[in-house]
Motif scaffolding. Structure first.
Motif, PDB file in Angstrom:
ATOM      1  N   SER A 198      -8.370   5.997   2.193  1.00 47.29           N
ATOM      2  CA  SER A 198      -8.130   5.180   3.395  1.00 47.29           C
ATOM      3  C   SER A 198      -9.162   5.414   4.502  1.00 47.29           C
ATOM      4  CB  SER A 198      -6.743   5.488   3.956  1.00 47.29           C
ATOM      5  OG  SER A 198      -6.687   6.834   4.417  1.00 47.29           O
TER       6      SER A 198
ATOM      7  N   ASN B  82       1.027   5.732   0.393  1.00 44.26           N
ATOM      8  CA  ASN B  82       0.375   6.993   0.697  1.00 44.26           C
ATOM      9  C   ASN B  82       1.314   8.134   0.314  1.00 44.26           C
ATOM     10  OD1 ASN B  82      -2.005   5.883   1.991  1.00 44.26           O
ATOM     11  ND2 ASN B  82      -0.580   5.177   3.562  1.00 44.26           N
TER      12      ASN B  82
ATOM     13  N   THR C 274       0.865  -1.162   0.000  1.00 47.43           N
ATOM     14  CA  THR C 274       0.000   0.000   0.000  1.00 47.43           C
ATOM     15  C   THR C 274       0.902   1.213   0.000  1.00 47.43           C
ATOM     16  OG1 THR C 274      -0.073   0.052   2.399  1.00 47.43           O
ATOM     17  CG2 THR C 274      -1.827  -1.163   1.280  1.00 47.43           C
TER      18      THR C 274
ATOM     19  N   GLN D 194      -9.734   3.503   9.292  1.00 51.19           N
ATOM     20  CA  GLN D 194      -8.682   3.500   8.277  1.00 51.19           C
ATOM     21  C   GLN D 194      -8.654   2.171   7.528  1.00 51.19           C
ATOM     22  OE1 GLN D 194      -6.566   6.010   7.432  1.00 51.19           O
ATOM     23  NE2 GLN D 194      -7.646   7.361   8.847  1.00 51.19           N
ATOM     24  N   TRP D 195      -8.443   2.264   6.208  1.00 50.62           N
ATOM     25  CA  TRP D 195      -8.333   1.083   5.354  1.00 50.62           C
ATOM     26  C   TRP D 195      -6.983   1.134   4.644  1.00 50.62           C
ATOM     27  CZ3 TRP D 195      -8.985  -3.584   4.747  1.00 50.62           C
ATOM     28  CH2 TRP D 195      -8.981  -4.239   3.502  1.00 50.62           C
ATOM     29  N   PRO D 196      -5.978   0.379   5.130  1.00 46.52           N
ATOM     30  CA  PRO D 196      -4.617   0.503   4.594  1.00 46.52           C
ATOM     31  C   PRO D 196      -4.443  -0.016   3.177  1.00 46.52           C
ATOM     32  CG  PRO D 196      -4.739  -1.286   6.184  1.00 46.52           C
ATOM     33  CD  PRO D 196      -6.049  -0.576   6.258  1.00 46.52           C
TER      34      PRO D 196
ATOM     35  N   TRP E 270      -6.190   0.604   0.497  1.00 40.91           N
ATOM     36  CA  TRP E 270      -7.024   1.370  -0.432  1.00 40.91           C
ATOM     37  C   TRP E 270      -6.414   1.504  -1.814  1.00 40.91           C
ATOM     38  CZ3 TRP E 270      -5.474   6.174  -2.414  1.00 40.91           C
ATOM     39  CH2 TRP E 270      -4.355   6.756  -1.812  1.00 40.91           C
TER      40      TRP E 270
END
Length: 500
Positions: free
Chosen positions: A117, A25, A23, A104-106, A108
Motif C-alpha cells: 500500500s 489488510n 481491499t 497510500q494505495w488502498p 494494492w
C-alpha cells in the motif's frame, strides 16, 4: 536442549460481506506479520499456526474498503490469501520513513506485491514537455521501477492538454504531482494502456476513473487466465476504447497529430497474448515503450534510494549470510542492485547457488530488514557476479528482457516483431523511455534496431552468459513447453562465461 519450532500456517478466508470486491489488510497484532494499515471486521480470516505439534487458532479481521472496480469476489479472496502468505516469512518492513499517507494505495490487493500500500511517486522532467512518474514494484525485495510517462501534447499552445502512457497507481501524491502539470498545460486528454501485462492493467482502470473526461485507449487483446473474462471484469471502465493497430490506419488524425503509434501483437501460446504499443512524440523526439526494451548503467534507480524503506531492498540483497546487517554505503547499494538485476532477469542466475528447500527456512530468525532473513541464494563469489552483471549491463546499452524475448519470438517466429521494428525505426527519435529500469535512454533508431539483432541472426541469441539462461532454456523445453509455441529461432543461447 530447547526445541526449535518452525511455524506452519494454514489460512482460511470466510466471506462475511455483500459487496463484490474488497481491499484487505492484515491484523497488525499477528505475531508473524508486521504492521499494515488499520483493519475492521468485514472479512474474517481464521489463521491456524502449528507450533511444536499443536495448532493455535486466531481470527484475523480484514476490512471492507473501497470497491475494487471489476475485480471479482473470488479473485479478491485469492489475492487476500496470497498477500498474507507472501509476508509470512518476514513481513512487510514497518519503517515509516518519509512516505506519507498521500502515498497510500488502498487497492494494492488487486495485485499483492511490494511495496503493497505504500507507493511513493517520483516525478522527473526528462525532456521538452515530458515527465516520468516512477513508483516501485517487486517480490521478495526484487524491486524495480514501474513508470508512467506524461507528455504535454503541444507545449507551445496553451491548454493543449496532456497525454498519459502506462498509468501507475493514482495515489493522492501521484495525482497532486499530476495536477501541477494540468494547471500548466491543460486537462488530460488521452490515457493509453499499452500492454496486456497485469502489472500495468491493474493500475490503468483505477487511474482512468480519476479522469473520466479523458479518452482511454487500451490494446485490444486484453485477456485473463485461466478464464478469459470481459474487459469490465478486469477493472477497466466501460468507456475504454480499443487502440487501433497503427496511427496511420483509418485515414483520421489521431493524438492531435502530435504522436505516431504502432502496436506489436503476438500470440506466444495457447490462452495468452502479448501486445506492446510504441508511441513517438514528434516535438520531443521521444519514443515511449512499455516492456520490450530495458537498460541499466549499474547504479540503483532513484526510486530505490529515495526512501530508507525502499533502500532496504538494496541492503537486503547485499547480504552474504542470512542475518548480515550491512552498512548503507554506495558500494553496498550497488552490490544489492547488481543482485536484484540478476534475479529479476534470470530468476536463477548462474552466480548463485539456489536452495528453495527446508535448509534456508531453518535459519529464519527475527531480522530487522524483514523476511526472517530468508536467503535461498548463496552467491558464489564476486567475480562471477560481476562477470554476469557486466554482460547484462554492457555499458548501459538496451536489451530485451529474457522472458519477453522468449515471448516475442513465438507466434510466427519473430515476423510480427520484425514488421513492428521496421515501422518504429522510421521515426526520428533520440531518446527512449521504457516502463522499467533506467530512463530516459539516449538512443535512436539504430540502437533500437540493434537491440533486436537476434532477428537477423535467425537464432535466439542473447548477450548474456549462457550459464545465466540455462534455467530458462530448460524451462522452454520443460514446464513452459505446454504454454508457448515453438519458434524457429530456438531457445535462448549466449556465450559461455566459465561460471562454475
Amino acid at each position: 536442549m530447547k526445541r526449535t519450532c518452525i511455524p506452519l500456517v494454514i489460512l482460511f478466508v470466510f466471506h462475511t460481506c455483500s459487496s463484490s470486491a474488497y481491499t484487505a489488510n492484515v491484523n497488525p497484532n499477528h505475531p508473524f506479520l508486521t504492521r499494515l494499515p488499520p483493519t475492521s471486521k468485514s472479512f474474517k480470516t481464521t489463521l491456524y499456526t502449528k507450533r511444536c505439534g499443536k495448532f493455535e487458532k486466531e481470527d484475523v479481521p480484514f476490512p471492507n474498503s473501497n470497491h475494487v472496480n471489476g475485480i471479482t469476489r473470488r479473485k479478491s479472496l485469492l489475492s487476500t490469501a496470497a498477500a498474507v502468505a507472501s509476508v509470512i516469512p518476514g513481513g512487510i518492513p514497518s519503517a515509516e520513513a518519509a512516505i506519507t499517507k498521500d502515498s497510500q494505495w488502498p487497492l494494492w490487493l488487486a495485485l499483492p506485491v511490494a511495496p503493497y500500500s505504500r507507493r511513493k511517486t517520483l516525478r522527473r522532467e526528462t525532456g521538452r514537455g515530458v515527465w516520468t512518474f516512477d513508483q516501485m514494484i517487486g517480490i521478495y525485495y526484487v524491486q524495480v521501477p514501474i513508470r508512467m510517462t506524461v507528455v504535454a501534447i503541444n507545449d507551445l499552445i496553451p491548454n493543449s492538454g496532456l497525454f498519459v502512457y502506462a498509468p501507475v497507481a493514482p495515489t493522492k501524491e501521484c495525482l497532486s504531482l499530476l495536477q501541477d502539470l494540468i494547471d500548466r498545460y491543460g486537462p488530460i486528454k488521452y490515457i493509453v494502456l499499452p500492454s496486456v501485462a497485469v502489472e500495468h492493467k491493474v493500475l490503468a482502470g483505477p487511474f482512468a476513473r480519476k479522469f473520466p473526461k479523458a479518452e482511454f485507449f487500451i490494446t485490444d487483446k486484453q485477456y485473463s487466465f485461466p478464464l478469459n473474462l470481459p474487459d469490465a471484469t478486469l477493472g477497466l471502465p466501460s468507456w475504454a476504447k480499443p487502440l487501433p493497430a497503427s496511427s496511420s490506419e483509418g485515414g483520421t488524425v489521431m493524438w492531435d497529430g502530435m504522436f505516431n503509434h504502432e502496436v506489436l501483437s503476438i500470440k506466444p501460446g495457447v490462452g495468452s497474448e502479448f501486445q506492446e504499443a510504441a508511441f513517438f512524440h514528434k516535438a520531443s523526439k521521444t519514443l515511449l515503450l512499455c516492456d520490450t526494451l530495458f537498460a541499466t548503467d549499474g547504479n540503483p534507480p532513484e526510486i530505490l534510494t529515495s526512501e530508507p524503506e525502499y533502500t532496504r531492498a538494496l541492503l537486503f540483497h547485499a547480504r552474504d549470510s542470512p542475518l548480515d546487517v550491512v552498512p548503507d554505503t554506495p558500494e553496498n547499494r550497488r552490490k544489492g542492485w547488481r543482485r536484484i538485476v540478476l534475479l529479476f532477469n534470470f530468476f536463477f542466475p548462474s552466480a548463485a547457488v539456489v536452495d528453495l528447500g527446508i535448509k534456508p527456512l531453518l535459519k529464519l530468525r527475527p531480522y530487522e530488514l524483514g523476511w526472517g532473513g530468508w536467503m535461498p541464494f548463496d552467491w558464489k563469489n564476486e567475480e562471477y557476479e560481476r562477470t554476469s552483471f557486466d554482460r547484462y549491463v554492457n555499458g548501459g546499452k538496451p536489451v530485451v528482457y529474457t522472458i519477453i524475448q522468449i515471448i516475442i519470438s513465438r507466434g510466427n517466429s519473430g515476423e510480427s516483431l520484425r514488421t513492428w521494428v521496421n515501422k518504429v525505426k522510421q521515426w526520428d527519435f533520440d531518446r527512449v523511455i521504457p516502463a522499467h529500469l533506467d530512463a530516459p535512454l539516449a538512443i535512436g533508431p539504430k540502437e533500437f534496431v540493434n537491440t533486436f539483432s537476434f532477428l537477423e541472426s535467425g537464432k535466439n541469441e542473447v548477450r548474456f552468459c549462457d550459464e545465466d539462461v540455462a534455467f530458462l532454456r530448460a524451462a522452454e523445453n520443460g514446464f513452459l513447453n505446454f504454454s508457448v509455441y515453438k519458434s524457429s529461432l530456438g531457445p535462448l543461447r549466449g556465450k559461455p562465461c566459465g561460471i562454475q
